[in-house]
Design a protein around this motif. Structure first.
Motif, mmCIF file in Angstrom:
data_model
loop_
_atom_site.group_PDB
_atom_site.id
_atom_site.type_symbol
_atom_site.label_atom_id
_atom_site.label_comp_id
_atom_site.label_asym_id
_atom_site.label_seq_id
_atom_site.Cartn_x
_atom_site.Cartn_y
_atom_site.Cartn_z
ATOM 1 N N THR A 127 -80.563 -45.413 -110.059
ATOM 2 C CA THR A 127 -79.659 -44.845 -109.053
ATOM 3 C C THR A 127 -80.216 -43.556 -108.484
ATOM 4 O O THR A 127 -80.191 -43.328 -107.265
ATOM 5 C CB THR A 127 -78.280 -44.595 -109.677
ATOM 6 O OG1 THR A 127 -77.788 -45.802 -110.257
ATOM 7 C CG2 THR A 127 -77.298 -44.094 -108.641
ATOM 8 N N LEU A 128 -80.729 -42.698 -109.345
ATOM 9 C CA LEU A 128 -81.284 -41.430 -108.879
ATOM 10 C C LEU A 128 -82.509 -41.656 -107.994
ATOM 11 O O LEU A 128 -82.702 -40.957 -106.987
ATOM 12 C CB LEU A 128 -81.644 -40.568 -110.095
ATOM 13 C CG LEU A 128 -81.922 -39.088 -109.832
ATOM 14 C CD1 LEU A 128 -80.697 -38.418 -109.245
ATOM 15 C CD2 LEU A 128 -82.343 -38.393 -111.123
ATOM 16 N N SER A 129 -83.331 -42.638 -108.348
ATOM 17 C CA SER A 129 -84.517 -42.940 -107.550
ATOM 18 C C SER A 129 -84.132 -43.387 -106.144
ATOM 19 O O SER A 129 -84.739 -42.967 -105.155
ATOM 20 C CB SER A 129 -85.354 -44.011 -108.237
ATOM 21 O OG SER A 129 -86.426 -44.419 -107.434
ATOM 22 N N LEU A 130 -83.121 -44.213 -106.013
ATOM 23 C CA LEU A 130 -82.704 -44.682 -104.692
ATOM 24 C C LEU A 130 -82.009 -43.583 -103.896
ATOM 25 O O LEU A 130 -82.181 -43.483 -102.678
ATOM 26 C CB LEU A 130 -81.771 -45.890 -104.839
ATOM 27 C CG LEU A 130 -82.433 -47.173 -105.354
ATOM 28 C CD1 LEU A 130 -81.403 -48.254 -105.577
ATOM 29 C CD2 LEU A 130 -83.496 -47.660 -104.372
ATOM 30 N N LEU A 131 -81.228 -42.748 -104.560
ATOM 31 C CA LEU A 131 -80.560 -41.655 -103.857
ATOM 32 C C LEU A 131 -81.560 -40.625 -103.356
ATOM 33 O O LEU A 131 -81.323 -39.972 -102.329
ATOM 34 C CB LEU A 131 -79.531 -40.987 -104.771
ATOM 35 C CG LEU A 131 -78.282 -41.814 -105.101
ATOM 36 C CD1 LEU A 131 -77.382 -41.047 -106.057
ATOM 37 C CD2 LEU A 131 -77.520 -42.186 -103.837
#
Length: 598
Positions: free
Chosen positions: A380-384
């Motif tokens: 999730t952090l990578s995509l955000l």
């Protein structure tokens, strides 16, 4: 320019420079310009400024022409053969069918029934196509640009006291010539379409279509040069790219709605006069019954800035720094090498890195307290932190929903084909969310932190993309229902699990199987290696899209709740089978990597 030839020319220039420097008068006025300052910065020392007596550009280029005469003749033969093949293909696949349609028209066939739809979609459609052309040209300027000589030229010849303009100008005009080819083809296609459906005179249709078909690509080349040489323009290009991409999709959506019978005339007028992308549409509409007032003015607004831009760009070619040219030449050579070895992901990563698309937002999420949630937190952090991927996923979902509209009204194989196209757009949208899984398979050693087996780790990478895809699909279904769509609108979220599983199959394919290119089960009947490699490379969507298109097209046609339930069950079963396939592929990746690590 080959390495030995450029080295020979550079040696001549070096020797001549040394000879003239030994005999030059100290009071000779040095030639000033950005070139000397750029070379001083690159070398990190105070280099002696060179004078007009040190200029051996003409001699060096004459020597290169003499050295490269045999190579130039061979290259001319190759180019002539390539042009012959291109013209033959265009005549066979474009000229002959067009001539056949006009012949049928002379015998009584009537294609004017398609005219109203074409004229309705032309204003927003040309705006979308024109803005896309300019956007692609600007994006090309971020990583390559219209002025990219070979590495031998940048590393050897331009490093010496040689005037850069005579060396770089041919590459700029070559880019202009290459950009004109698709514009010319688009103009010919517009001529045929207007002649068949609107009965417009062919010379008039070709002339008006050529205004946009020729000017927009040339304007794009000039804009690409500006982005290539000016860091501020490059920063603005990166900032405005998401908004320009959203505008392209919005124009395309409006064009589709206009064809479906829902035009917005005042908004179309605003788009047509908003910039060069709209002026091309005004010119194309000029010889038709739907002509917009001001056609000659729009043509002048296109032609005059194009001519002025070409003149200014021709003068600005020499101001591109040598450091930048070296970087771009190395990037272009690396991308070309990756394409020749069929390393498509390596080429894409090289282009993305050189374009400056690796910028990340500083987004923070509270770390989970349970270890089992760490992987999902990382994904999730990578995509955000890379919002460009989320934006591309949302933009690609729009044509997927739009393609479902004609599939609802089509029948037979056409409905199946259009549904497959919609699923293909949906797959491309969801594939943007699977980048964390692809990064994991780029180097399996990165998974050493994980307590899970590699295959189990890869299966867990589908959780976040599936959740985001379901949110995106549900939003699309709600929007379709608000616009009057039926029960079939819920196919959007139902397609997410199998399409995400197909993306995981592709993510776990491993190193490129170039050996497939040289295999053929029937050597005497011609090579099928390209087909085999394509089937291996795109195995996930190649299997998923045709299988899903059958039940989904049936639901789009009848819209029954029973058919929707059958399609949902089939999609879940297919997703389970694809996940098992991905698990088997992922389990083999560590074994494939061990020989290379040793």
């Amino acid at each position: 320019m080959s390495g030995p030839d450029a080295a020979a020319a550079a040696a001549v220039v070096t020797a001549a420079t040394a000879e003239t420097a030994a005999t030059a008068e100290t009071e000779t006025e040095p030639e000033t310009g950005a070139r000397g300052g750029a070379q001083d910065e690159e070398r990190g020392t105070t280099a002696a400024e060179w004078t007009a007596d040190d200029d051996w550009t003409d001699e060096a280029l004459a020597l290169l022409r003499a050295l490269r005469a045999p190579h130039r003749r061979n290259r001319a033969k190759q180019v002539a053969f390539a042009l012959y093949c291109t013209v033959l293909i265009l005549l066979v696949w474009g000229g002959v069918p067009s001539f056949g349609l006009f012949l049928q028209t002379s015998m009584g066939a009537d294609y004017t029934g398609y005219g109203p739809g074409l004229l309705a979609g032309l204003p927003s459609g040309t705006a979308a196509a024109g803005l896309a052309v300019l956007l692609l040209a600007v994006r090309d300027g971020l990583w390559r640009g219209p002025v990219v000589p070979p590495r031998a030229t940048t590393d050897w010849l331009l490093a010496h006291p040689v005037r850069p303009r005579p060396v770089l100008r041919p590459w700029f005009w070559l880019s202009c010539g290459l950009a004109l080819l698709p514009g010319l083809l688009a103009a010919l296609g517009g001529m045929v379409a207007l002649g068949l459906t609107v009965r417009t005179g062919l010379p008039a249709a070709l002339a008006w279509c050529l205004v946009g078909g020729a000017c927009l690509p040339l304007l794009g080349v000039c804009a690409g040069l500006l982005v290539q040489r000016d860091p501020r323009a490059a920063r603005w290009a990166r900032r405005l790219t998401p908004y320009a991409g959203a505008l392209v999709v919005a124009f395309a959506v409006q064009s589709a709605l206009a064809v479906a019978g829902h035009p917005v005339p005042w908004l179309e007028r605003v788009e047509l006069w908003s910039g060069p992308w709209g002026w091309a549409g005004i010119a194309a509409l000029a010889p038709t019954p739907a002509a917009v007032p001001g056609g000659p003015l729009a043509a002048a607004l296109l032609v005059l800035p194009t001519v002025l831009g070409l003149v200014l760009a021709d003068r600005a070619v020499a101001t591109v720094s040598l450091t930048l040219l070296r970087e771009r030449a190395r990037t272009a050579a690396g991308v070309l090498a990756a394409l020749r070895t069929v390393e498509l992901r390596a080429a894409r990563l090289a282009v993305s890195g050189a374009s400056g698309d690796g910028g990340r937002w500083r987004v923070r999420l509270p770390a989970p307290r349970r270890p089992r949630l760490v992987l999902y937190w990382r994904d999730t952090l990578s995509l955000l932190r890379t919002p460009a991927r989320l934006g591309r996923a949302a933009l690609l979902a729009v044509p997927a929903l739009l393609c479902a509209v004609p599939a609802h009204d089509a029948r037979g194989p056409l409905s199946w084909a259009v549904t497959g196209l919609a699923l293909l757009f949906g797959y491309q949208a969801l594939a943007q969310l699977l980048e964390p899984a692809r990064i994991e398979t780029d180097d399996v050693r990165r998974a050493s932190w994980s307590p899970y087996p590699f295959a189990g780790l890869m299966l867990r990478h589908v959780v976040v993309p599936t959740a985001l895809g379901l949110l995106l699909g549900t939003a699309g279904a709600v929007a379709a229902l608000a616009l009057g769509g039926g029960t079939a609108a819920w196919l959007a979220p139902l397609a997410v699990p199998p399409l995400v599983a197909a993306g995981l199959v592709n993510a776990c394919r491993g190193a490129a199987r170039r050996d497939l290119l040289y295999r053929s089960p029937q050597p005497s009947g011609g090579s099928t290696g390209v087909l085999m490699f394509t089937a291996w490379y795109a195995a996930g969507p190649a299997v998923t899209v045709p299988l899903l298109a059958l039940p989904f097209s049936a639901v789009l046609r009848d819209g029954s709740a029973a058919g929707l339930l059958r399609a949902a069950a089939f999609g879940l079963l297919l997703a389970a089978a694809l996940l098992q396939w991905a698990r088997l592929r992922a389990a083999a990746l560590p074994r494939q990597a061990r020989p290379g690590e040793a």
